[in-house]
Motif scaffolding. Structure first.
Motif, PDB file in Angstrom:
ATOM      1  N   GLY A   1     -14.473 -94.201 -28.749  1.00 17.10           N
ATOM      2  CA  GLY A   1     -13.629 -93.545 -28.152  1.00 17.10           C
ATOM      3  C   GLY A   1     -13.640 -92.144 -28.886  1.00 17.10           C
TER       4      GLY A   1
ATOM      5  N   LEU B   1      -8.396-100.430 -35.020  1.00 17.14           N
ATOM      6  CA  LEU B   1      -8.704 -99.018 -34.462  1.00 17.14           C
ATOM      7  C   LEU B   1      -9.183 -98.216 -35.777  1.00 17.14           C
ATOM      8  CD1 LEU B   1      -7.152 -99.559 -32.090  1.00 17.14           C
ATOM      9  CD2 LEU B   1      -5.794 -97.339 -32.325  1.00 17.14           C
TER      10      LEU B   1
ATOM     11  N   GLY C   1      -5.341 -90.886 -23.414  1.00 13.92           N
ATOM     12  CA  GLY C   1      -5.753 -91.157 -24.818  1.00 13.92           C
ATOM     13  C   GLY C   1      -5.116 -90.143 -25.699  1.00 13.92           C
TER      14      GLY C   1
ATOM     15  N   THR D   1      -7.780 -86.895 -24.229  1.00 11.08           N
ATOM     16  CA  THR D   1      -8.435 -86.716 -23.043  1.00 11.08           C
ATOM     17  C   THR D   1      -7.660 -87.523 -22.006  1.00 11.08           C
ATOM     18  OG1 THR D   1      -9.974 -88.460 -23.393  1.00 11.08           O
ATOM     19  CG2 THR D   1     -10.778 -86.533 -23.701  1.00 11.08           C
TER      20      THR D   1
ATOM     21  N   GLY E   1      -2.451 -87.400 -25.858  1.00  8.04           N
ATOM     22  CA  GLY E   1      -1.417 -87.641 -27.046  1.00  8.04           C
ATOM     23  C   GLY E   1      -1.184 -86.596 -27.928  1.00  8.04           C
TER      24      GLY E   1
ATOM     25  N   ASP F   1       2.262 -84.497 -29.567  1.00  4.04           N
ATOM     26  CA  ASP F   1       2.212 -84.288 -31.156  1.00  4.04           C
ATOM     27  C   ASP F   1       2.517 -83.024 -31.356  1.00  4.04           C
ATOM     28  OD1 ASP F   1       1.671 -87.071 -30.938  1.00  4.04           O
ATOM     29  OD2 ASP F   1      -0.242 -86.618 -32.129  1.00  4.04           O
TER      30      ASP F   1
ATOM     31  N   ARG G   1       1.535 -96.382 -23.870  1.00  5.17           N
ATOM     32  CA  ARG G   1       2.727 -97.113 -24.259  1.00  5.17           C
ATOM     33  C   ARG G   1       3.918 -96.435 -24.014  1.00  5.17           C
ATOM     34  NH1 ARG G   1      -0.054 -98.647 -28.664  1.00  5.17           N
ATOM     35  NH2 ARG G   1      -1.103-100.588 -28.475  1.00  5.17           N
TER      36      ARG G   1
END
Ligand code: ADP
Ligand code: MG
Length: 623
Positions: free
Chosen positions: A11, A36, A205, A208, A241, A245, A352
């Motif tokens: 990723g 991860l 993600g 992206t 994401g 942030d 999520r």
């Protein structure tokens, strides 16, 4: 057993490795239990690798020019093409061999040139180590996923990265295809020809966003395989994401300046802390309604504020809206209307967030698939593809009927089954439940699989809470629980409290983590224990009912004791004591209680307490 092939999600932000064995696909974890691996590599003064993953990420702000992240954005692209992306990265991007983008890291001798595929290779090597440690044998092959829009050059660069890491990329698979495979979409046609299915894969993600519209059709020429065709892709390579942030950080910085004056200087370590902190708050608000932000500013000053989910959603809304614009464009490009999309699959950690789930559901008009972990689903699908290529059997994922019954936990640790073993898929069932305690405002729904009667003998598939039920006496709320297994074997459990309209739900894939042998064993055990289980279930039911009876009688007796003959009161109390002793015995060990005697004791109490009830009713009629 055939050679094991790894499934790898390489990723932009995070990478993972998974395998698929007879229990189905599962991700592999490092020695600290992390699946991860941040796709981050830090280089040292001689141009050597000093840290990969979590450790490299932890010091990224201190070593801005030595720490390479998001290298996937640069893979196989010319330096001129990515000027804008490069400008936002703290490390130096320069034209490398053949004009392809490369990274210049500082060294004691000046600088060293690193290609994006070398960076990827270090991440892949870490994943290989994680896999080999857990599997306890060497592996040399992998299926690696890439975005659907990657061109040949970028796919080739990914293969090169694998080779550098000592892995043969036996297949490069599109990320949305992998995500679909993880859900059992487009499986080999064991059920005869299926109609073509259209899938929307929404992947949000860290940095992206991608939306892909796929069509899956059975392909006779591909030896029972299915054909995944990408009808359209859209997205934004600078949307994720991280933007959310950053919006939180901006808010915090602004408020700090407003409160404490403008002259605050943030050292890099504080900026790094703030970044982790903002992300932590965002992640927390996917589960909770509020969280507290607290930043120590030195010299005894502290910035503190409560951040609610509504606050976060206000900050996130513009970014989510941009993803929806891409969704509409992809739909238009694919020539599909929303109604013709059969499934929506959510991928990427940012899905999520409740706001994302809500908006995707609104735009596509259907509940998206969320049973699998959104940041694991691509790796799981890559592992499924790997198992198919290795020729491993996949019949475990191919149930036409439910292999085991599905139900929920009820009071006392019993299992109420909603869908029975061997029910044909798709299957649906509904049942009404209630609360067992007065004023109960939360109900836990624990989803179980298995043939036995007790929770401890069944397999837990997951649980969730239905919250915010208005306080009512026990037994009054009406909680309707619905089980829905679709043709891909994905189970959707939802619970609605009828009066308040409160609802909550969960999705799971019941067949994962279960082998054929286990299904057989569970079935055999259920036959062996059938009699004993029925007995225990009966005792538990008696226990629940008797406890309710006792409660009623105690309350009524307290009110009318003075109006009853002493002998009647004594008789009722004796019967109550007897029932109480059965309750206590059932709590200790339900199996050892004689259900018939318990039943008789309960009946005797019911008969003895008739005068109590009559008096109580007469009294309430008078008042
Ligand atoms: P990528 O595909 O870009 O490598 P991921 O799928 O791993 O990225 O997603 C990473 C992003 O998901 C990060 O921005 C992270 O903050 C976000 N994320 C992870 N878990 C949650 C959560 N529970 N709630 C909100 N965002 C989350
Ligand atoms: Mg991803």
């Amino acid at each position: 057993m055939s050679t094991q092939i790894l499934g790898i999600d390489l990723g932009t932000t995070n990478s993972l490795v998974a395998i698929c064995d007879e229990r189905g696909p599962r991700v592999l974890r490092d020695e600290d239990g992390h699946a991860l691996v941040p796709s981050v590599v830090r280089f040292g003064t001689r141009g050597e690798v000093v840290a990969v993953g979590r450790e490299a990420l932890a010091h990224a702000v201190e070593f801005p020019r030595e720490t390479v992240y998001s290298a996937k954005r640069l893979v196989g692209r010319s330096a001129t093409e990515i000027g804008e992306v490069a400008a936002r990265l703290p490390y130096r991007v320069v034209p490398g061999p053949r004009g392809i983008a490369a990274i210049e890291v500082p060294t004691s001798a000046g600088s060293a040139l690193v290609t994006p595929q070398e960076v990827a290779a270090h991440v892949l090597a870490r994943l290989k180590t994680i896999a080999e440690r857990e599997l306890q044998h060497g592996v040399s092959k992998a299926v690696i996923t890439v975005p659907a829009y990657f061109d040949d050059g970028q796919r080739q660069a990914t293969r090169d990265a694998a080779r550098l890491a000592g892995l043969e990329a036996v297949r490069i698979v599109n990320e949305p295809t992998a995500a679909s495979l993880a859900y059992g979409l487009g499986r080999p046609a064991s059920r005869g020809p299926r109609k073509a299915e259209r899938i929307a894969v929404y992947d949000f993600g860290g940095g992206t966003f991608d939306i892909s519209i796929l069509e899956i059709s059975s392909d006779e020429s591909a030896a029972g395989g299915d054909l995944f065709q990408v009808l359209a892709t859209a997205g934004d390579t600078a949307l994720g994401g991280d933007d959310i942030d950053r919006a939180i950080i901006d808010l915090v910085m602004r408020e700090i300046r407003e409160t404490f004056g403008a002259a605050l200087d943030f050292p890099p370590s504080a900026r790094q802390a703030l970044r982790q902190f903002a992300e932590g708050a965002k992640v927390a608000l996917s589960e909770r309604e509020t969280t507290t932000l607290e930043v120590g500013l030195g010299t005894g000053r502290t910035y503190r504020r409560t951040l609610t989910r509504a606050d976060l959603e206000a900050l996130a809304a513009p970014f989510v809206e941009r993803t929806l614009v891409s969704c509409r464009r992809a739909l238009a490009d694919s020539g599909c209307n929303v109604e013709s999309i059969d499934r929506v699959v959510l991928v990427g950690g940012s899905t999520r967030m409740p706001i994302v789930r809500r908006e995707v559901e609104r735009v596509f008009g259907k509940v998206p698939y969320t049973a699998l972990n959104p940041d694991e689903v691509v790796a799981l699908g890559a592992a499924v593809q790997a198992a198919i290529l290795a020729g491993d059997r996949r019949d475990l994922l191919l149930f036409d009927v439910l292999p085991l019954s599905l139900g929920i936990e009820t009071v006392g640790g019993a299992v109420a089954k909603l869908l029975m073993r061997n029910a044909t898929v798709p299957a649906r069932a509904k049942e009404m439940f209630s609360t067992s305690v007065d004023g109960q405002t939360n109900v836990k729904i624990h989803v179980m699989q298995g043939e036995r009667e007790l929770v401890q003998h069944c397999r837990s598939l997951g649980q969730f809470e239905l919250r915010g039920i208005p306080p009512m006496p026990a037994g009054i709320p009406q909680v309707e629980v619905e089980f829905l297994v679709d043709q891909n074997g994905v189970l959707d459990v939802s619970a609605v409290e009828r009066r308040s309209g409160r609802r909550a739900s969960i999705q799971v894939v019941p067949s994962y983590g279960l082998t054929r042998d286990e299904v057989d064993r569970i079935e055999a055990e259920s036959f062996r224990h059938a009699r004993e289980d029925m007995h225990v279930h009966r005792v538990i039911d008696l226990r629940v009912n008797a406890a309710l009876d006792l409660k009623w009688i105690e309350t009524a007796l307290a009110r009318v004791r003075g109006e009853l003959p002493a002998a009647t009161v004594a008789e009722v109390e004796a019967r109550m004591d007897e029932v109480r002793s059965f309750l206590a015995a059932a709590d200790r060990d339900a199996a050892s209680v004689d259900a018939n005697c318990f039943h008789q004791a309960k009946d005797a109490l019911d008969r003895a307490s008739v005068p109590v009830h009559e008096k109580a009713i007469a009294q309430s009629l008078r008042s």
